[in-house]
Design an enzyme around this catalytic site. Sequence first.
Site, PDB file in Angstrom:
ATOM      1  N   ASP A  10      27.530 128.486 164.175  1.00  0.00           N
ATOM      2  CA  ASP A  10      28.392 127.467 164.751  1.00  0.00           C
ATOM      3  C   ASP A  10      27.565 126.616 165.705  1.00  0.00           C
ATOM      4  O   ASP A  10      26.861 127.152 166.581  1.00  0.00           O
ATOM      5  CB  ASP A  10      29.558 128.106 165.507  1.00  0.00           C
ATOM      6  CG  ASP A  10      30.563 128.760 164.568  1.00  0.00           C
ATOM      7  OD1 ASP A  10      30.365 128.685 163.338  1.00  0.00           O
ATOM      8  OD2 ASP A  10      31.542 129.351 165.077  1.00  0.00           O
ATOM      9  N   ASP A 131      43.495 127.558 158.552  1.00  0.00           N
ATOM     10  CA  ASP A 131      43.344 128.203 159.857  1.00  0.00           C
ATOM     11  C   ASP A 131      44.714 128.467 160.455  1.00  0.00           C
ATOM     12  O   ASP A 131      45.557 127.570 160.531  1.00  0.00           O
ATOM     13  CB  ASP A 131      42.538 127.300 160.799  1.00  0.00           C
ATOM     14  CG  ASP A 131      41.171 126.945 160.218  1.00  0.00           C
ATOM     15  OD1 ASP A 131      40.603 127.800 159.507  1.00  0.00           O
ATOM     16  OD2 ASP A 131      40.676 125.839 160.476  1.00  0.00           O
TER      17      ASP A 131
END
Length: 243
Positions: A10, A131
């Site tokens: 990330d 998500d």
Amino acid sequence: MALIIFPAIDLKAGQVVRLAEGDMDRATVYGDDPAAQAELFRNAGAEWLHVVDLDGAFAGESVNGPAVAAILERFGGKVQLGGGIRNRDSIERWLDLGVARVVIGTAALENPELVHAAARDNRGRIVVAVDARDGMVATRGWADVSSVSVTELARRFEDAGVAALLFTDVGRDGLLKGCNVEATVALAKAAGIPVIASGGVSGIEDIHALAPHVADGIEGVITGRALYDGRLDLGEAIRVAAA
């Protein structure tokens, strides 16, 4: 077919970080050389890498492009990229640069026609991010929660030709709480599309729990913090998944 292990990188301001529950203010920095981290994962046996441009997810466009390009050059395997990819030009640009798959999240909810068209023209290279916060779809870097359920969103793409759904339980992400196996399997069965599990992987027990469900449609699992904190050995995870 073996469960795919996707080590995660990330990116925030060019650094390798992990967030807690998707909160940009709760970031732990694990390194300032994303390409070197990608090479370490490759040397440990990873064939796939999951990369997220966190700044891009909030900005709605690529922010960490140079870091992603460096990762592509050093990793040598297949890279799955998400974060701020919300139009056709950015999809095509990243695919042309060598990204194996692009992950579309916010745009999948707000512009499903984009996903259908991109998946039609790039068969097997488009992943839809589903998500979830309490079963509802979260968007814009998980900052907003919609009124659409994860199953409803997934079913919109049943016949679109997407490669997979990426299901993240936001409430577990970066917290080492354990993967939500039950919800992940339920989504795979409901949608009829391969699902990649994400959020909460805490150790090898999560790999053991997910691996038997490949036949149920679980394609792979993304793991980040457990690797960086030394709670999960990537080589062992790959061996367990293969077995």
